[in-house]
Design a protein around this motif. Sequence first.
Motif, short mmCIF file in Angstrom:
data_model
loop_
_atom_site.label_atom_id
_atom_site.label_comp_id
_atom_site.label_asym_id
_atom_site.label_seq_id
_atom_site.Cartn_x
_atom_site.Cartn_y
_atom_site.Cartn_z
N ILE A 129 32.17 44.75 37.05
CA ILE A 129 31.68 44.78 38.46
C ILE A 129 30.90 46.12 38.76
O ILE A 129 31.23 47.13 38.06
N VAL A 130 29.82 46.15 39.58
CA VAL A 130 29.05 47.11 39.74
C VAL A 130 28.79 47.23 41.41
O VAL A 130 28.66 46.35 41.96
N LEU A 131 29.54 48.51 41.99
CA LEU A 131 29.43 48.56 43.43
C LEU A 131 28.34 49.70 43.62
O LEU A 131 28.44 50.66 43.09
N HIS A 179 26.23 40.05 33.26
CA HIS A 179 27.16 39.07 33.76
C HIS A 179 28.01 39.66 34.72
O HIS A 179 29.27 39.20 35.15
N ALA A 180 27.77 41.00 35.10
CA ALA A 180 28.55 41.69 36.17
C ALA A 180 28.32 41.14 37.77
O ALA A 180 27.30 40.82 37.99
N ALA A 211 37.00 37.10 40.96
CA ALA A 211 36.87 35.62 40.82
C ALA A 211 35.21 35.22 40.08
O ALA A 211 35.25 34.32 39.45
N LEU A 212 34.25 35.91 40.72
CA LEU A 212 33.02 35.63 40.05
C LEU A 212 32.84 35.96 38.57
O LEU A 212 32.55 34.93 37.86
N ARG A 213 33.46 37.03 38.38
CA ARG A 213 33.61 37.51 36.92
C ARG A 213 34.37 36.42 36.02
O ARG A 213 33.86 36.17 34.87
N GLU A 214 35.30 36.19 36.50
CA GLU A 214 36.19 35.22 35.73
C GLU A 214 35.24 33.79 35.35
O GLU A 214 35.41 33.10 34.17
N ARG A 215 34.62 33.43 36.48
CA ARG A 215 33.82 32.06 36.31
C ARG A 215 32.75 32.47 35.31
O ARG A 215 32.40 31.60 34.54
#
Length: 207
Positions: A55-57, A79-80, A124-128
Amino acid sequence: MVFQERTYSVLVVSASAAFDRTVSDLLPRNDFWPVNMVTSCGEARRALLDKEYDIVLINAPLQDDFGMRLAIDVCSTSHAGVLLCVKSALYNDVYSKVTPHGVLTLSKPTSLPMITHSLRVLCALRERLRKLEAKQQSVEERMEEIRLVNRAKWLLIQCLNMTEAQAHRYIEKQSMDTRVSKREVAQDIIKTYGGQTPPGDNPFSSP
């Protein structure tokens, strides 16, 4: 967040100490680790070269740039999951530009529940994306096995005068008898016979 087997690595890109403190409270170590914080696009790009993040914030604007291009680039090259926080006055314009690239946008000021919700969406997006990565890797590994087996079959035909059917059966039988994959059998055949024949047209090679 509910119990999970893995944690999510996070890169926070922000020039605001207040934002960093707020986000830190929403990133418990048992769910998000490691969490690294930088203050500029330049630092973020260097950090992304050293490590892959889940994740990148990005809290726009940054010290050396607004941050929109960084958000797009991260989505395009990794894929972050990416969350870009922008002032409400700029939200619609930024949203229209970054959404086609897969960037999630959040309007500021916002609430803690909204940030938490956005983090869960990113997880959730990262798991997909993780599942897509695994599927792609599986396909690539299968294609590599096919290439190795075809090369091994060609060597058996050239060196041992087998027919294609005999070479195919030999590899399958060796795999069953030794309880190893056909890939490993093929690699052993290539190691044994690969240097014994001059190069020629391999009828099983990929075009």
